[in-house]
Design an enzyme around this catalytic site. Sequence first.
Site, PDB file in Angstrom:
ATOM      1  N   GLU A  69       0.786  -1.143   0.006  1.00 32.94           N
ATOM      2  CA  GLU A  69      -0.138   0.031   0.039  1.00 32.94           C
ATOM      3  C   GLU A  69       0.931   1.402  -0.158  1.00 32.94           C
ATOM      4  OE1 GLU A  69      -2.683  -0.060   3.217  1.00 32.94           O
ATOM      5  OE2 GLU A  69      -3.103   2.051   2.871  1.00 32.94           O
ATOM      6  N   LYS A 251      -6.548  -0.280  12.155  1.00 29.78           N
ATOM      7  CA  LYS A 251      -5.831  -0.793  10.977  1.00 29.78           C
ATOM      8  C   LYS A 251      -4.722   0.107  10.542  1.00 29.78           C
ATOM      9  CE  LYS A 251      -5.606  -1.344   6.176  1.00 29.78           C
ATOM     10  NZ  LYS A 251      -4.548  -0.540   5.192  1.00 29.78           N
ATOM     11  N   ASP A 267       5.676 -14.308  12.477  1.00 32.08           N
ATOM     12  CA  ASP A 267       4.302 -14.919  12.514  1.00 32.08           C
ATOM     13  C   ASP A 267       3.194 -13.677  12.871  1.00 32.08           C
ATOM     14  OD1 ASP A 267       1.787 -15.959  12.746  1.00 32.08           O
ATOM     15  OD2 ASP A 267       2.433 -17.567  14.269  1.00 32.08           O
ATOM     16  N   HIS A 362      -1.330  10.703  -0.800  1.00 31.96           N
ATOM     17  CA  HIS A 362      -1.369   9.406  -1.622  1.00 31.96           C
ATOM     18  C   HIS A 362      -0.956   9.826  -3.423  1.00 31.96           C
ATOM     19  CE1 HIS A 362      -2.773   5.317  -2.071  1.00 31.96           C
ATOM     20  NE2 HIS A 362      -3.157   5.451  -3.398  1.00 31.96           N
TER      21      HIS A 362
HETATM   22  C1  MEV Z   1      -5.126   3.409   5.488  1.00 34.16           C
HETATM   23  O1  MEV Z   1      -4.419   2.166   5.258  1.00 34.16           O
HETATM   24  C2  MEV Z   1      -5.315   3.455   6.990  1.00 34.16           C
HETATM   25  C3  MEV Z   1      -5.884   4.886   7.480  1.00 34.16           C
HETATM   26  O2  MEV Z   1      -7.342   4.304   7.091  1.00 34.16           O
HETATM   27  C4  MEV Z   1      -6.024   4.691   9.043  1.00 34.16           C
HETATM   28  C5  MEV Z   1      -6.994   5.682   9.729  1.00 34.16           C
HETATM   29  O3  MEV Z   1      -7.925   5.912   9.213  1.00 34.16           O
HETATM   30  O4  MEV Z   1      -6.516   6.167  10.803  1.00 34.16           O
HETATM   31  C6  MEV Z   1      -5.484   5.822   6.841  1.00 34.16           C
END
Ligand code: MEV
Length: 413
Positions: A69, A251, A267, A362
């Site tokens: 990513e 995430k 792992d 991005h």
């Molecule tokens: C994208 O991989 C991760 C984000 O969505 C994390 C977040 O929203 O804090 C940008």
Amino acid sequence: MKKFRDMNLEERRRYLEEISGKNFNSLETDLDTLNRLVENVIGRITLPVGVVFGKINGVDRIIFLAIEEPSVIAAANKAFKLSDWVIASYSGSIMIGTIYLKTDNSIALIQELEKIKDQIDLIAKTKLQRLEKYKGGYIQMNISRFDNIRGEFVKLEFLINVGDAMGANIVNSFLEDISIDIEKLIGQRAILRILSNFSIHRKVYIKARWGEKLKEEIQSKGLDYKEQINRFLDVISIAHSDIYRKTTYNKGTMNGISAAALAYGQDWRAIEAGIHSYTNYLQIPLVNYWEQDGAIYGSLEAPIAVGSVGGSVKSLNHAKTLMEISNIKDSGDLAMLIGAVGLANNFGANLHLTIEGIQKGHMKLHARNIAISIGAVGDEIDKLVDIMIKDGKYSYEYAQKMLEMIRHDNSNS
Ligand code: MEV
């Protein structure tokens, strides 16, 4: 000197060799070795590996992330760059192994087990004696009970210091071995013997401060610092109140943690399972922030069970090479590196979300990659990226046309 991001791949590797004092060996593992690692092998897959430069506990560190990513590596670099300090600590390499017994009378079974507890402790200590030369060994056994629709159960929980190994094999072999002794002592078969990935005694604690440099960064965009950090804290607070946001927020942290775990041959499923259980157990997000003296402080506390020796680390060349360049001293050092990059990624993502959203950065990265891939060099790269962003056009054809225009202008000036 060229910026790291403007170097070609070979130059980047040479630079890392220079600053680490280590050789950049191969990242690939031959198919014969891989064929012996798991079943039904048909090939191997590849992912980009990128570098994050961070300072942890006052020491400059090279951290690798394996991830598909865009923006994740940039977000972590930015967070480290803007930080005043990042400190980390490690609880020690204590893993948990469980043995479950089914019974008609769990109270009576617990009483029986309590009576032979010293005997079990001695057997366990002897079986794990070999770990003592690696600063590890048996710690203790806890006994508890629960019931469910299938009846009454007693759980034996063994705490084992596994030293620099991840420890899954050590713990599982030990459990299958000692369960035979326990079964003989109590005259009853164990129903389940398995390591727990809820590694709550193998945790990292990370804390960081963002003050002066963050202020400069925000003000350089013509924004008000106080207003932006208030906005940042509002954004963070949503993760404490809404599971939809908490999941995405976590995430963002896992972007760093899982990608680093993958790069170092760990792992990552064990880490992910442990961390998600842990945040549910705590009922709060993985990362917390607060304001103090006009600065933002952030902290992360997470179970991270990793090994700097043994297992796949021995067989996978990328794990060996990247650990070498990162100068990983032991499993605690690796866990702290992984935890710190998790906090950095969370901060980087939330800062972007607060100030400008994530898509701008991005697209900038995307434009930069296109510029480099069509052969832009030196300040042509920044010029081309600026044009593509201003015009909102990111095709290779458009980039090529604009590069020709930049070169034409340069040759006329
Ligand atoms: C994208 O991989 C991760 C984000 O969505 C994390 C977040 O929203 O804090 C940008």
